[in-house]
Design an enzyme around this catalytic site. Structure first.
Site, mmCIF file in Angstrom:
data_model
loop_
_atom_site.group_PDB
_atom_site.id
_atom_site.type_symbol
_atom_site.label_atom_id
_atom_site.label_comp_id
_atom_site.label_asym_id
_atom_site.label_seq_id
_atom_site.Cartn_x
_atom_site.Cartn_y
_atom_site.Cartn_z
ATOM 1 N N ASN A 143 0.835 -1.440 0.025
ATOM 2 C CA ASN A 143 0.002 -0.036 0.047
ATOM 3 C C ASN A 143 0.787 1.145 -0.045
ATOM 4 O O ASN A 143 0.163 2.226 -0.709
ATOM 5 C CB ASN A 143 -0.840 -0.105 1.256
ATOM 6 C CG ASN A 143 -0.419 -0.299 2.316
ATOM 7 O OD1 ASN A 143 0.612 -0.589 2.619
ATOM 8 N ND2 ASN A 143 -1.036 0.116 3.598
ATOM 9 N N GLY A 217 2.324 -6.183 7.437
ATOM 10 C CA GLY A 217 1.349 -6.827 6.440
ATOM 11 C C GLY A 217 0.257 -7.105 7.102
ATOM 12 O O GLY A 217 -0.082 -6.831 8.155
ATOM 13 N N SER A 218 -0.302 -8.389 6.529
ATOM 14 C CA SER A 218 -1.802 -8.736 7.223
ATOM 15 C C SER A 218 -1.385 -9.415 8.594
ATOM 16 O O SER A 218 -0.378 -10.130 8.981
ATOM 17 C CB SER A 218 -2.445 -9.464 6.447
ATOM 18 O OG SER A 218 -1.626 -10.776 5.564
ATOM 19 N N GLY A 222 1.424 -12.200 9.402
ATOM 20 C CA GLY A 222 2.323 -12.020 10.283
ATOM 21 C C GLY A 222 2.530 -13.225 11.256
ATOM 22 O O GLY A 222 3.290 -13.509 12.033
ATOM 23 N N GLU A 239 3.874 -5.270 12.448
ATOM 24 C CA GLU A 239 2.930 -4.184 12.275
ATOM 25 C C GLU A 239 1.929 -4.868 11.409
ATOM 26 O O GLU A 239 2.030 -4.589 10.089
ATOM 27 C CB GLU A 239 3.785 -2.963 11.502
ATOM 28 C CG GLU A 239 5.025 -2.308 12.138
ATOM 29 C CD GLU A 239 4.234 -1.649 13.441
ATOM 30 O OE1 GLU A 239 2.870 -1.024 13.514
ATOM 31 O OE2 GLU A 239 4.831 -1.334 14.395
ATOM 32 N N CYS A 273 -3.334 1.138 6.702
ATOM 33 C CA CYS A 273 -3.540 -0.001 7.908
ATOM 34 C C CYS A 273 -4.396 0.855 9.054
ATOM 35 O O CYS A 273 -5.048 0.318 9.554
ATOM 36 C CB CYS A 273 -2.073 -0.165 8.509
ATOM 37 S SG CYS A 273 -0.839 1.109 8.807
ATOM 38 N N GLU A 448 7.361 0.986 15.452
ATOM 39 C CA GLU A 448 8.103 1.498 14.322
ATOM 40 C C GLU A 448 7.947 3.386 14.827
ATOM 41 O O GLU A 448 6.949 3.655 15.282
ATOM 42 C CB GLU A 448 7.175 1.838 13.017
ATOM 43 C CG GLU A 448 7.481 0.282 12.688
ATOM 44 C CD GLU A 448 7.417 -0.143 11.131
ATOM 45 O OE1 GLU A 448 6.462 -0.461 10.731
ATOM 46 O OE2 GLU A 448 8.659 -0.439 10.656
HETATM 47 P P1 NAD Z 1 0.634 -9.461 3.069
HETATM 48 O O1 NAD Z 1 0.656 -9.993 4.676
HETATM 49 O O2 NAD Z 1 -0.105 -10.518 2.186
HETATM 50 O O3 NAD Z 1 2.122 -9.510 2.469
HETATM 51 C C1 NAD Z 1 3.011 -8.449 2.961
HETATM 52 C C2 NAD Z 1 4.318 -9.153 2.627
HETATM 53 O O4 NAD Z 1 4.659 -10.211 3.235
HETATM 54 C C3 NAD Z 1 4.786 -9.018 1.475
HETATM 55 O O5 NAD Z 1 5.924 -8.615 0.764
HETATM 56 C C4 NAD Z 1 4.684 -10.611 1.016
HETATM 57 O O6 NAD Z 1 5.267 -11.038 -0.216
HETATM 58 C C5 NAD Z 1 5.139 -11.264 2.186
HETATM 59 N N1 NAD Z 1 4.789 -12.590 2.379
HETATM 60 C C6 NAD Z 1 3.732 -13.198 2.202
HETATM 61 N N2 NAD Z 1 3.684 -14.373 2.968
HETATM 62 C C7 NAD Z 1 4.712 -14.490 3.461
HETATM 63 C C8 NAD Z 1 5.189 -15.326 4.445
HETATM 64 N N3 NAD Z 1 4.884 -16.519 4.705
HETATM 65 N N4 NAD Z 1 6.310 -15.091 4.963
HETATM 66 C C9 NAD Z 1 7.045 -14.040 4.878
HETATM 67 N N5 NAD Z 1 6.515 -12.962 4.026
HETATM 68 C C10 NAD Z 1 5.577 -13.380 3.702
HETATM 69 O O7 NAD Z 1 -0.022 -7.982 3.294
HETATM 70 P P2 NAD Z 1 -0.390 -7.277 1.993
HETATM 71 O O8 NAD Z 1 -1.757 -7.798 1.463
HETATM 72 O O9 NAD Z 1 0.505 -6.881 1.195
HETATM 73 O O10 NAD Z 1 -0.530 -5.726 2.938
HETATM 74 C C11 NAD Z 1 -2.020 -5.700 3.483
HETATM 75 C C12 NAD Z 1 -1.876 -5.627 4.997
HETATM 76 O O11 NAD Z 1 -0.930 -5.083 5.459
HETATM 77 C C13 NAD Z 1 -3.359 -5.090 5.534
HETATM 78 O O12 NAD Z 1 -3.770 -6.108 6.644
HETATM 79 C C14 NAD Z 1 -2.711 -3.884 6.339
HETATM 80 O O13 NAD Z 1 -3.393 -3.447 7.356
HETATM 81 C C15 NAD Z 1 -1.397 -4.449 6.614
HETATM 82 N N6 NAD Z 1 -0.572 -3.028 6.968
HETATM 83 C C16 NAD Z 1 -0.148 -2.783 8.260
HETATM 84 C C17 NAD Z 1 0.515 -1.758 8.493
HETATM 85 C C18 NAD Z 1 1.042 -1.421 9.880
HETATM 86 O O14 NAD Z 1 1.942 -0.511 10.072
HETATM 87 N N7 NAD Z 1 0.245 -1.911 10.776
HETATM 88 C C19 NAD Z 1 0.787 -0.776 7.407
HETATM 89 C C20 NAD Z 1 0.539 -0.994 6.046
HETATM 90 C C21 NAD Z 1 -0.139 -2.229 5.869
#
Ligand code: NAD
Length: 467
Positions: A143, A217-218, A222, A239, A273, A448
């Protein structure tokens, strides 16, 4: 095709992945998909670079980061264009992202890593010093690719760690370009940027050469990262997602606050997020607020982020687009009333959804209970403030929240009752480099930004001598 940065050189692709433009769903470019050997090479380069980088005087590391910030600023337009093309956000928002990343790097460069002396008795003093981890694996979502990268690169490098960073497979282009731009400013191996599929992220999370993972990420991913990092007890910052409530008290003029609430819900088409993802408003103000939010949503200009005047770009990728459409259909089936927008896609190529304001739902509706991460905002009435707080807290998310009131003292008093890492008052998503961003509950742990973020890239070491 852009190239990865490994050990101070641009690395050729062994395999590639397709990157689509979400504004037309067409192939935009290809990016390298990091092989197992290339990841090993990046980690090994980062390990080798670590000793010299850790021992580089702090002032030199600060100066290097400041030069990186200046380089990012100089290349604002090129980076922003790549962000818009691969991620979808309007050009002005993408430019703000790039300038924000530069500001964050610069601010972090000025922070002072802590170290303390603890008097033990009249003659003895122990030291509590801070040590970098070694190689940090930074994994980021799609994002805010450049901002998320900056949030990790700057504190990790200032504290003497070296980095292997992986952008999302949906948005690798701007980040790979960032690696090229910073190549001559950093010693080889200090910052490696590898692109690839989710499997590359999984390999990083379990890589024995990486000592800390900083993941954004999600929640679902996580959890996998948490489990993988447990194998050799890596340091970890998570995060994760949020389902941020805005609680609007009855003393608020809805017309005065609607624009701020709308902006914090629909920035980047809701794909933030800490965007407002559900609004609890006192029943006496509900209809007025809904009507004002709907009027703002109707005025939005939806289109390609490259077009002049566009305020809402496409959803970033097909997966997210279908997820949001599915949540909208579920909301309609639950009896939701669309005060603006309607369930379904816009009739044009690309992943476009017109911004929607939805009422008439209960907290059990998926649009309220789940993280929509899209341009659809549910608004729910409440009768008592304590009821609103209980409903806001009735979730496993705990990222951020806001309380809106004409009485700031009253709002401050309510803040500790809200289960969120940040509680804003009469604002939302006011994220600053000097304040920590943290999640409570399933939204993660570690911080962070600010000195608290810096601490997450350092381990404590106690040094205590006999008299
Ligand atoms: P995602 O979890 O699908 O992917 C995030 C990253 O993780 C990508 O680079 C992906 O390739 C990698 N990834 C996927 N599977 C993995 C694994 N098994 N092991 C290690 N890495 C892996 O998330 P997304 O769809 O890219 O982003 C959206 C999500 O991120 C939303 O839930 C959003 O709320 C969250 N987000 C949180 C924050 C925060 O600061 N809290 C900020 C931005 C986005």
């Amino acid at each position: 095709m852009p190239r990865m940065t490994i050990n101070g050189r641009l690395a050729d692709a062994v395999r590639t992945l397709d990157v689509l433009n979400p504004a037309n769903a067409q192939l935009l470019d290809r990016a390298p998909c990091c092989s197992a050997e290339q990841l090993d090479e990046a980690v090994s380069a980062a390990r080798t670079a670590f000793a010299a980088w850790r021992d580089t005087p702090l002032e030199e590391r600060r100066a290097t980061l400041r030069a990186c910030a200046a380089r990012v600023r100089e290349h604002r337009d090129a980076l922003a264009r790549l962000i818009t093309l691969e991620q979808g956000k309007p050009t002005a928002t993408a430019q703000r992202e790039v300038m924000g990343a530069a500001r964050w790097i610069e601010h972090t460069a000025g922070l002072e890593p802590p170290s303390e002396s603890v008097p033990l008795d009249a003659s003895r003093v122990a030291q509590v010093i801070r040590r970098p981890y070694g190689v940090v694996g930074a994994i980021v979502p799609w994002n805010y690719p450049i901002m998320s990268a900056a949030w990790k690169i700057a504190p990790a490098l200032l504290t003497g760690n070296t980095v292997v960073l992986k952008p999302s497979p949906y948005t690798p282009l701007a980040t790979l370009h960032l690696g090229e731009l910073l190549l001559d400013l950093l010693p080889p191996g200090v910052l490696n940027i590898v692109s690839g599929t989710d499997e590359v992220g999984a390999s990083m999370a379990s890589h024995p050469g990486i000592r800390k993972i900083s993941f954004t990420g999600s929640i679902a991913t996580g959890q996998k990262v948490y489990a993988a990092a447990a194998r050799d007890v890596k340091g970890l910052t998570l995060e994760l997602g949020g389902n941020d409530p805005a609680i609007v008290l009855g003393d608020v003029d809805p017309i005065a606050v609607a624009a701020r609430i709308y902006a914090a819900a629909f920035e980047n088409a809701g794909q933030v997020c800490s965007a407002i993802k559900r609004v609890y408003v006192h029943r006496s103000r509900h209809d007025e607020l809904v009507s004002e939010l709907a009027s703002l949503a109707t005025k939005a200009i939806v289109g390609s982020g490259l077009e002049e005047g566009v305020t809402i770009g496409p959803l970033s990728n097909a997966q997210q687009y279908h997820r949001v459409l599915d949540l909208m259909a579920a909301a309609r089936a639950d009896g939701g009333v669309f005060a603006a927008g309607k369930p379904g896609p816009l009739p044009r190529p690309g992943y476009f959804i017109a911004p929607a304001i939805v009422t008439g739902l209960t907290d059990r509706s998926r649009l309220v209970a789940e993280e929509q991460f899209g341009p659809v905002l549910p608004v729910l009435p409440y009768d008592e403030v304590s009821e609103a707080i209980d409903r806001a807290n009735a979730t496993s998310f705990g990222l951020s929240a806001s309380v809106w009131s004409a009485d700031v003292a009253q709002a401050r008093a309510l803040a500790p009752r809200v289960e969120a890492g940040t509680v804003w008052i009469n604002q939302h998503m006011s994220i600053l480099p000097q304040l920590p961003t943290v999640g409570l509950k399933s939204s993660g742990f570690g911080a962070e930004n600010g000195i608290w973020g810096l601490e997450c890239y350092l381990q404590i070491q106690t040094v205590s001598a006999a008299s």
